[in-house]
Write an enzyme that holds these catalytic residues in place. Structure first.
Site, mmCIF file in Angstrom:
data_model
loop_
_atom_site.group_PDB
_atom_site.id
_atom_site.type_symbol
_atom_site.label_atom_id
_atom_site.label_comp_id
_atom_site.label_asym_id
_atom_site.label_seq_id
_atom_site.Cartn_x
_atom_site.Cartn_y
_atom_site.Cartn_z
ATOM 1 N N HIS A 134 -36.404 24.289 26.575
ATOM 2 C CA HIS A 134 -36.470 23.988 28.011
ATOM 3 C C HIS A 134 -37.945 23.987 28.441
ATOM 4 O O HIS A 134 -38.391 24.852 29.188
ATOM 5 C CB HIS A 134 -35.682 25.043 28.783
ATOM 6 C CG HIS A 134 -35.344 24.653 30.190
ATOM 7 N ND1 HIS A 134 -35.714 23.452 30.753
ATOM 8 C CD2 HIS A 134 -34.683 25.336 31.171
ATOM 9 C CE1 HIS A 134 -35.276 23.398 31.989
ATOM 10 N NE2 HIS A 134 -34.658 24.519 32.277
ATOM 11 N N ASP A 218 -32.831 35.905 31.361
ATOM 12 C CA ASP A 218 -32.050 34.713 31.676
ATOM 13 C C ASP A 218 -30.584 35.141 31.730
ATOM 14 O O ASP A 218 -30.218 36.242 31.298
ATOM 15 C CB ASP A 218 -32.276 33.640 30.595
ATOM 16 C CG ASP A 218 -31.788 32.266 31.013
ATOM 17 O OD1 ASP A 218 -31.349 32.113 32.175
ATOM 18 O OD2 ASP A 218 -31.830 31.337 30.187
ATOM 19 N N ARG A 287 -41.192 24.235 39.599
ATOM 20 C CA ARG A 287 -40.560 23.180 38.798
ATOM 21 C C ARG A 287 -40.906 21.818 39.388
ATOM 22 O O ARG A 287 -41.166 20.857 38.654
ATOM 23 C CB ARG A 287 -39.044 23.375 38.772
ATOM 24 C CG ARG A 287 -38.551 24.505 37.888
ATOM 25 C CD ARG A 287 -38.655 24.183 36.412
ATOM 26 N NE ARG A 287 -37.897 22.995 36.067
ATOM 27 C CZ ARG A 287 -36.587 22.990 35.815
ATOM 28 N NH1 ARG A 287 -35.883 24.103 35.871
ATOM 29 N NH2 ARG A 287 -35.987 21.854 35.482
#
Length: 301
Positions: A134, A218, A287
């Protein structure tokens, strides 16, 4: 033509340029600098295909908004819309899409789907996530860390939990950005062997986080996991929850990150997620900025 497939396959100088440009674009939009890297509308007249075999909130919204801010248009396609890899090869899909669009972002399951798309596309391809890595997320994480605590080089980053695809990109980043990475989690959920040598393992989480500059976790379960797997993972990972006691072992100015979505009070307590160490919403915002910089990078090459 330049793809953005993984952190370890992108030159260090390009990674640094991406983060620098992302910071410039963020500051420009906030009115903190005189110029704006969006003013020239680098995606004007460009069409970007956003392909989602895996559903998403942050990836879909951040890429869509980023393309629009830079003057482009998006075509959002799900795996069901395309029947990706069912009936038509990925290679043929890539060749056809390349005749219609100027850039492809794909969020998929198998890494080979991404690699096939990049091999046969004649436009740049960006890795929005695979089961293995990712990279866009970790680029945003590096940017976020450096905004708050300066250069990440030489710092200690501790990952608590499952050695999953997000961890894999952190491991790639540890080498490219020259920081120390420590994994703490159960042996049954160790990272893949291909990452050996990029991190160290400390099983005791309280020992692992001593002197940490950044603590990351996570979600313990995926939306695709059956109930039996969810229960098994909870049992394995309960001792690796990031809570106030664990964060107290890290440095006083240590940061806490989680790529979201989170299951509050499972992998991390709400008191940590909303506490003084947490930068999870800066991380989510970044992001947008870093992916805009990645798109500029791919098209400018």
């Amino acid at each position: 033509m330049t793809h953005f497939l993984d952190i370890h396959t992108t030159p260090q100088s390009d990674l640094r340029d991406i983060i620098s440009n992302a910071r410039d674009m963020k500051n420009a939009r906030a009115g903190m600098s005189k110029g704006t890297l969006d003013a020239d509308q680098p995606l004007a007249g460009q069409m970007v295909a956003l392909i989602f075999e895996k559903p998403s909130t942050r990836t879909r919204v951040s890429f869509d908004v980023g393309v629009r801010q830079m003057g482009g248009q998006t075509m959002v396609l799900s795996g069901a819309d395309m029947q990706l890899g069912h009936g038509e090869t990925i290679a043929d899909t890539a060749r056809v899409l390349s005749r219609y669009v100027d850039l492809i972002m794909i969020r998929t399951f198998e890494e080979q789907t991404l690699l096939d798309m990049a091999e046969y596309a004649t436009v740049p391809v960006i890795n929005g996530l695979t089961n293995r890595t990712h990279p866009c997320q970790i680029m945003a994480d590096i940017m976020t860390f450096e905004e708050h605590n300066g250069p990440i080089k030489g710092k200690k980053v501790v990952w608590s939990g499952d050695g999953n695809n997000v961890f894999a990109s952190f491991a790639h980043a540890a080498k490219q950005f020259d920081f120390e990475l420590v994994f703490t989690g159960p042996e049954t959920l160790d990272p893949e062997r291909a990452l050996d040598g990029l991190y160290t393992t400390v099983r005791d989480p309280h020992e692992a986080v001593k002197g940490a500059d950044l603590v990351v976790t996570d979600t313990w379960v995926s939306m695709h996991d059956p109930q039996s797997a969810r229960e098994r993972r909870h049992n394995q990972l309960r001792g690796y929850q990031v809570n106030d006691d664990l964060m107290a072992k890290a440095k006083g100015d240590a940061l806490f990150m989680h790529c979201l979505p989170a299951h509050r009070d499972d992998e991390a307590t709400s008191s940590v997620m909303d506490g003084k160490h947490s930068v999870i919403f800066d991380e989510a915002e970044n992001r947008l900025h870093v992916q805009k910089a990645i798109m500029r990078h791919c098209l400018s090459k």
